[in-house]
Scaffold this active site. Structure first.
Site, short mmCIF file in Angstrom:
data_model
loop_
_atom_site.label_atom_id
_atom_site.label_comp_id
_atom_site.label_asym_id
_atom_site.label_seq_id
_atom_site.Cartn_x
_atom_site.Cartn_y
_atom_site.Cartn_z
N PHE A 136 0.84 -1.19 0.00
CA PHE A 136 0.00 0.00 0.00
C PHE A 136 0.88 1.25 0.00
O PHE A 136 1.77 1.38 0.85
CB PHE A 136 -0.92 0.03 1.22
CG PHE A 136 -1.85 1.21 1.21
CD1 PHE A 136 -3.02 1.20 0.45
CD2 PHE A 136 -1.56 2.36 1.94
CE1 PHE A 136 -3.87 2.30 0.41
CE2 PHE A 136 -2.41 3.47 1.90
CZ PHE A 136 -3.57 3.43 1.14
N ASP A 221 9.12 2.84 1.64
CA ASP A 221 7.92 3.50 2.15
C ASP A 221 7.81 3.17 3.63
O ASP A 221 7.35 2.10 4.02
CB ASP A 221 6.69 3.02 1.37
CG ASP A 221 5.40 3.69 1.87
OD1 ASP A 221 5.42 4.27 2.97
OD2 ASP A 221 4.39 3.60 1.15
N LYS A 250 2.67 9.33 8.82
CA LYS A 250 1.84 8.97 9.98
C LYS A 250 2.33 9.45 11.35
O LYS A 250 1.85 10.45 11.85
CB LYS A 250 1.61 7.46 9.98
CG LYS A 250 0.69 7.02 8.82
CD LYS A 250 0.15 5.63 9.02
CE LYS A 250 -0.97 5.30 8.05
NZ LYS A 250 -0.57 4.97 6.68
C1 LIG Z 1 -0.86 5.26 5.34
C2 LIG Z 1 0.13 4.87 4.30
C3 LIG Z 1 0.27 5.60 3.12
C4 LIG Z 1 -0.63 6.76 2.77
O1 LIG Z 1 -0.52 7.80 3.67
P1 LIG Z 1 -1.69 8.92 3.76
O2 LIG Z 1 -1.20 9.85 4.83
O3 LIG Z 1 -2.96 8.22 4.06
O4 LIG Z 1 -1.73 9.60 2.45
C5 LIG Z 1 1.25 5.20 2.23
N1 LIG Z 1 2.06 4.16 2.49
C6 LIG Z 1 1.97 3.46 3.62
C7 LIG Z 1 2.91 2.32 3.88
C8 LIG Z 1 0.99 3.77 4.57
O5 LIG Z 1 0.87 3.05 5.68
#
Ligand SMILES: *Cc1c(COP(=O)(O)O)cnc(C)c1O
Length: 401
Positions: A136, A221, A250
């Protein structure tokens, strides 16, 4: 307004993309939150791994209040002190290397990483990308094109990006997909939204070597995994495998919206003037919040705390014998209770009834990602209650999410 009032009005006023959330929260203090009817809960999800210092932490309140009273926004037409201190602070945590772009969200941090990788790829005759199945990376068209969950990606395609998805945790599959045409690999150190799924030991470091051998950029990421969540500042440090580009968000702002893309070495200079921008990105209030988060993690020794309380939590869950519970995975204060069937929505609801907020991240997995300040006693209060929560869930009809 009561929980019911708010839910009804939400249903009319908002698009149906989230459904109607089961609760309306009114306030929080530490790891506890209260709903709009005044019921108390132990918050074991922290707004999806975001509220790293819990709720109402004095350091965060003080930093945000002082900054908003001083100047709340400047745009990138002007420099302000909090953003400079924050970028320098992140660099210091990353061995003094890296150049930073600040955003408002994780998705935007990945968009920045993607644009860097596209530009770098064009300059080097590389146009393909590799990401992982069930990975994701966000909901914008760029980040979504790299997101490995077909059910959320495919309704909005086709995309202008050539992306190959490989099974997560399989180094051979990754090696086979990363060739001299590959511009970049996007990888989570542990897959968060897929259900806190760690890869086999050594996979992340092997991915680093695979990218080096093929000349592809390695993008980590760490939007969910960084800033103490696993007991390290950054999850890549567990395997000593620094990426070329790192994305954060986050937990960084402790609840204030902020993300960051950090590019190391010569990759810090890929963008030329005018190549990228954001009106709100790096705004001084969010930057001040992030500085308070980083200061508090350091001053209060929260990395070691996360490791210790994470062991208490995982040990407590692992000791439970229950027909619904298959096991526990994850690291630090980032865990999943894995179920023997698709009972997660029922368990989430039963936990809520018992006063605990957890997240049915997958049909058979519950995510536990509490504030980093969770105490061992609070973790134990949950693991003590969990068997009866599972009993209550077993008595409910199956709800598929
Ligand atoms: C939450 C998340 C995103 C997206 O972040 P947003 O602040 O919702 O745009 C992207 N990559 C990972 C691994 C995430 O956990």
């Amino acid at each position: 307004m009561s929980v019911d009032d708010l839910r009804k009005r939400y249903e009319t006023a908002f698009m149906p993309n989230y459904g109607v959330p089961p609760l309306a929260l009114a306030r929080g203090e530490g790891c506890r939150v209260w709903d709009a009817d005044g019921r108390e809960y132990l918050d074991l999800i922290a707004g999806i791994a975001v509220s790293s210092l819990g709720h109402g932490h004095p350091a965060l309140v003080e930093a945000v209040s002082a900054q908003v009273a001083s100047i709340a926004h400047t745009s990138n037409l002007f420099v302000q002190e909090p953003e400079v201190l924050l970028a320098e602070r992140l660099r210091a945590l990353l061995d003094g290397d890296g150049r930073v772009f600040l955003t408002n969200s994780g998705t935007e941090a990945n968009e920045c990483a993607l644009k860097l990788a596209i530009k770098h790829g064009k300059a080097n005759g590389r146009s393909r990308f590799v990401a992982t199945e069930n990975g994701f990376h966000g909901r914008s068209m760029g980040a979504l094109s790299l997101t490995g969950k077909a059910s959320i990606r495919e309704p909005f395609g086709p995309y202008g990006l050539d992306v190959a998805f490989v099974p997560y945790g399989d180094a051979d599959a990754l090696r086979a997909a990363v060739d001299e045409d590959c511009a970049a690999v996007f990888l989570e150190p542990t897959q968060g939204e897929a259900g806190v799924v760690p890869p086999p030991d050594g996979y992340f470091a092997e991915a680093r070597r695979i990218c080096d051998a093929a000349g592809a950029l390695f993008v980590a990421d760490e939007i969910q995994s960084a800033i103490g969540r696993t007991g390290a500042w950054f999850a890549f440090q567990h395997e000593n495998a620094r990426p070329d580009i790192l994305t954060l968000a986050k937990g960084l702002g402790g609840g204030m919206p902020i993300g960051a893309c950090v590019a190391f070495g010569r990759h810090g200079d890929i963008f030329a003037k005018g190549d990228h921008g954001s009106t709100f990105g790096g705004n001084p209030v969010s930057a001040a919040a992030a500085l308070a988060v980083l200061d508090t993690i350091e001053k209060d020794g929260l990395l070691a705390h996360v490791t210790a309380v994470g062991e208490t939590l995982a040990g407590g869950l692992a000791a439970i014998g229950h027909p619904l519970l298959a096991g526990v995975r994850g690291r630090g204060l980032w865990r999943a209770a894995v179920l023997t069937g698709p009972h997660a929505a029922a368990v989430e609801a039963a936990a809520r009834d018992a006063g605990f907020l957890i997240n049915a991240v997958q049909p058979d997995a519950l995510r536990i990602a509490p504030p980093l300040v969770l105490t061992a006693a609070q973790a134990e209060s949950f693991t003590r209650a969990f068997p009866s929560i599972l009993d209550a869930a077993a008595a409910r009809p199956l709800i598929y999410v």
